[in-house]
Structures are given as C-alpha cells and as structure tokens.
Design an enzyme around this catalytic site. Structure first.
Site, short mmCIF file in Angstrom:
data_model
loop_
_atom_site.label_atom_id
_atom_site.label_comp_id
_atom_site.label_asym_id
_atom_site.label_seq_id
_atom_site.Cartn_x
_atom_site.Cartn_y
_atom_site.Cartn_z
N LYS A 13 70.10 -95.96 -145.25
CA LYS A 13 71.22 -95.86 -146.20
C LYS A 13 72.51 -96.43 -145.63
O LYS A 13 73.20 -97.20 -146.29
CB LYS A 13 71.47 -94.39 -146.59
CG LYS A 13 70.38 -93.76 -147.41
CD LYS A 13 70.80 -92.39 -147.95
CE LYS A 13 71.11 -91.37 -146.88
NZ LYS A 13 69.97 -90.98 -146.05
N ARG A 88 73.77 -84.51 -152.02
CA ARG A 88 72.55 -84.11 -151.32
C ARG A 88 71.94 -82.85 -151.94
O ARG A 88 70.90 -82.39 -151.46
CB ARG A 88 72.86 -83.85 -149.86
CG ARG A 88 72.58 -85.06 -148.95
CD ARG A 88 72.89 -84.59 -147.56
NE ARG A 88 72.25 -85.28 -146.48
CZ ARG A 88 72.82 -86.27 -145.81
NH1 ARG A 88 73.96 -86.77 -146.17
NH2 ARG A 88 72.21 -86.78 -144.75
N ARG A 122 67.98 -95.22 -133.36
CA ARG A 122 69.31 -95.53 -133.91
C ARG A 122 70.40 -95.38 -132.85
O ARG A 122 70.38 -94.47 -132.04
CB ARG A 122 69.60 -94.59 -135.08
CG ARG A 122 71.04 -94.67 -135.54
CD ARG A 122 71.26 -94.16 -136.91
NE ARG A 122 70.75 -92.83 -137.16
CZ ARG A 122 70.67 -92.31 -138.37
NH1 ARG A 122 71.05 -93.00 -139.42
NH2 ARG A 122 70.20 -91.10 -138.54
N ARG A 155 73.45 -90.42 -131.95
CA ARG A 155 73.97 -89.28 -132.71
C ARG A 155 73.35 -87.98 -132.20
O ARG A 155 72.17 -87.93 -131.92
CB ARG A 155 73.63 -89.45 -134.20
CG ARG A 155 74.67 -90.24 -134.95
CD ARG A 155 74.24 -90.55 -136.35
NE ARG A 155 73.73 -89.40 -137.10
CZ ARG A 155 73.50 -89.42 -138.40
NH1 ARG A 155 73.73 -90.52 -139.10
NH2 ARG A 155 73.03 -88.36 -139.01
N ARG A 166 65.91 -82.34 -140.27
CA ARG A 166 66.68 -83.04 -141.31
C ARG A 166 65.76 -83.57 -142.41
O ARG A 166 66.11 -83.56 -143.58
CB ARG A 166 67.49 -84.19 -140.67
CG ARG A 166 68.72 -83.68 -139.92
CD ARG A 166 69.31 -84.71 -138.99
NE ARG A 166 69.58 -85.96 -139.64
CZ ARG A 166 69.49 -87.15 -139.04
NH1 ARG A 166 69.15 -87.24 -137.76
NH2 ARG A 166 69.74 -88.23 -139.70
P1 AMP Z 1 74.22 -88.38 -142.47
O1 AMP Z 1 75.09 -89.19 -141.57
O2 AMP Z 1 74.40 -88.74 -143.92
O3 AMP Z 1 72.78 -88.36 -142.03
O4 AMP Z 1 74.74 -86.86 -142.36
C1 AMP Z 1 74.70 -86.17 -141.12
C2 AMP Z 1 74.82 -84.68 -141.36
O5 AMP Z 1 76.06 -84.38 -142.01
C3 AMP Z 1 73.76 -84.07 -142.27
O6 AMP Z 1 72.56 -83.76 -141.59
C4 AMP Z 1 74.48 -82.83 -142.80
O7 AMP Z 1 74.50 -81.80 -141.83
C5 AMP Z 1 75.90 -83.34 -142.97
N1 AMP Z 1 76.12 -83.92 -144.32
C6 AMP Z 1 76.40 -85.21 -144.64
N2 AMP Z 1 76.53 -85.38 -145.97
C7 AMP Z 1 76.33 -84.14 -146.52
C8 AMP Z 1 76.30 -83.65 -147.85
N3 AMP Z 1 76.50 -84.46 -148.90
N4 AMP Z 1 76.06 -82.32 -148.03
C9 AMP Z 1 75.86 -81.48 -146.98
N5 AMP Z 1 75.84 -81.89 -145.70
C10 AMP Z 1 76.08 -83.20 -145.46
#
Ligand code: AMP
Length: 209
Positions: A13, A88, A122, A155, A166
């Site tokens: 993404k 999400r 990553r 990360r 996740r």
């Molecule tokens: P990402 O970089 O999109 O994989 O997000 C990393 C982490 O941030 C996720 O595993 C969640 O803990 C948190 N996070 C990001 N976007 C959201 C969202 N829309 N709702 C809830 N938690 C989020």
C-alpha cells in the site's frame, strides 16, 4: 481523485500510494506514518498509540478518526487524496463517509505466505517515509535513503511475531471493508504480485473501469 487503499500489511500500500500520489498530484495520507511520527516526537497521541502499534493491534477508532479528520481538513487534501491505511474498521469507514465522498477503494490482494516475506524485508526512511525492500526494491546504496541519504530503519512492528499479529488483526477488523466498499460500488480489486511498476499499471487500469 479521492482514493482509499485497502490491503493486508505487506501488500504494498505505501509503495503504490506514493506512486499514485505523484501520478495524480494529490497527497498520500498514511495514518501509520502520522502515528509513527507522533510516537517519535513523543506527543500525547504518540504516547497513547505506541503500545497498540508495538503489539500489532489497531489504535482506538476515536483517536485515529480525529487525527484523520484534522489531516483531511488541510488545504492540500481539498483537491483529493490517497488514504493509505485508513479506514481499517467499519466504524472508521462510516466516519469517513460523513467527511467526504470517495471515487474508489482499491483493494491490493496477495497470498498470505507472500506477506510475511514482504514485511520482514521492508526498510523505511524515518525522515521522508520512503519504503524500500531489500530484495524487491533495494535502495541504490545499501542501508540509506535514495532521496535524502538518511540511514534506513526496520519498523518496530516488522518483527515476524508482530507481523503475524498484524495480519490476524487485518483479517478480523479490516477485511470486512472489502464487502463494505463492494456493496457501495466503489471497490477495485488489484492483484498485488509482480514488479512494483506492473502493480501500478494494473491499479491505473482498474481505476479506469
Ligand atoms: P501501517 O503503517 O499502515 O501498517 O500502520 C502501522 C500501525 O499503526 C498499525 O499496525 C496500527 O497499530 C496503527 N494504525 C495505522 N492506521 C490505523 C488505523 N486506520 N486505525 C487504527 N490503527 C492504525
């Protein structure tokens, strides 16, 4: 163009959102990036979000919805946006529908085995959020960002045990959004395997349909 990008962690993404953002001249809004910067800066939001993020869980809806609402009100988002990682949950999608209309929701889908490989390879730039992969999309010089020369990092939530959590969180809480957007006639399905450029072209084609 107002787009939402759906897909499990590791589907690409962030990479595709950055390419679409350049192609369509609208900002990429990544809730994960905003949250990571908040954690790094030690803000109130960051302090509340950290434990959820480190364990592969979702940050509570009310925090993420308020944060995204603030971001969507900024001037650059008036002409459109690519939302990467939001919504999400169904509650987030409902909140978003009250804030703005959407042109499409792109679902990047991939086999589960591929996802672990993608996440564990990553590397990210902590300064400008550029995403790399040690095999599929390596930086020109190992370990540093092509754009700003900052040393790349892994990360905190890309450890294999957290990646599995996740993916589980995605299946339970986020995958229902595929039906949600299909029912509203907004869903575009894109098979997210192959080269980054191929996936990008598939996405552009899907958006024309
Ligand atoms: P990402 O970089 O999109 O994989 O997000 C990393 C982490 O941030 C996720 O595993 C969640 O803990 C948190 N996070 C990001 N976007 C959201 C969202 N829309 N709702 C809830 N938690 C989020």
């Amino acid at each position: 163009m107002r787009l939402v990008l759906l897909g499990p962690p590791g589907a690409g993404k962030g990479t595709q959102a950055a390419k679409l953002s350049a192609h369509l001249s609208v900002p990429r809004i990544s809730t994960g990036d905003i949250l990571r910067h908040s954690v790094a800066e030690g803000t109130e939001l960051g302090k509340k979000a950290k434990a959820y993020m480190d364990s592969g869980k979702l940050v509570p809806d009310e925090l993420v919805i308020a944060m995204t609402e603030r971001r969507l009100k900024e001037k650059d988002a008036k002409k459109g946006f690519i939302l990467d990682g939001f919504p999400r949950t169904i509650a987030q999608a409902e909140a978003l529908s009250k804030l703005t209309d959407l042109d499409a929701a792109v679902n990047l889908f991939l086999e589960p085995e591929e996802l672990i490989k993608r996440n564990t390879g990553r590397r990210v730039c902590p300064k400008d959020d550029t995403v790399y992969h040690i095999l599929m999309n390596p930086p020109k010089k190992a370990g540093v960002c092509d754009k700003c020369g900052t040393p790349l990092v892994i990360r905190a939530d890309d450890r294999e045990d957290v990646v599995r959590k996740r993916i589980e969180t995605y299946e339970k809480q986020t995958a229902p959004l595929i039906k949600y957007y299909r029912d509203r006639g907004l869903l575009k399905e894109v098979y997210a395997t192959g080269l980054i450029e191929e996936i990008f072209l598939r996405t552009i084609e899907a958006l024309k349909t």
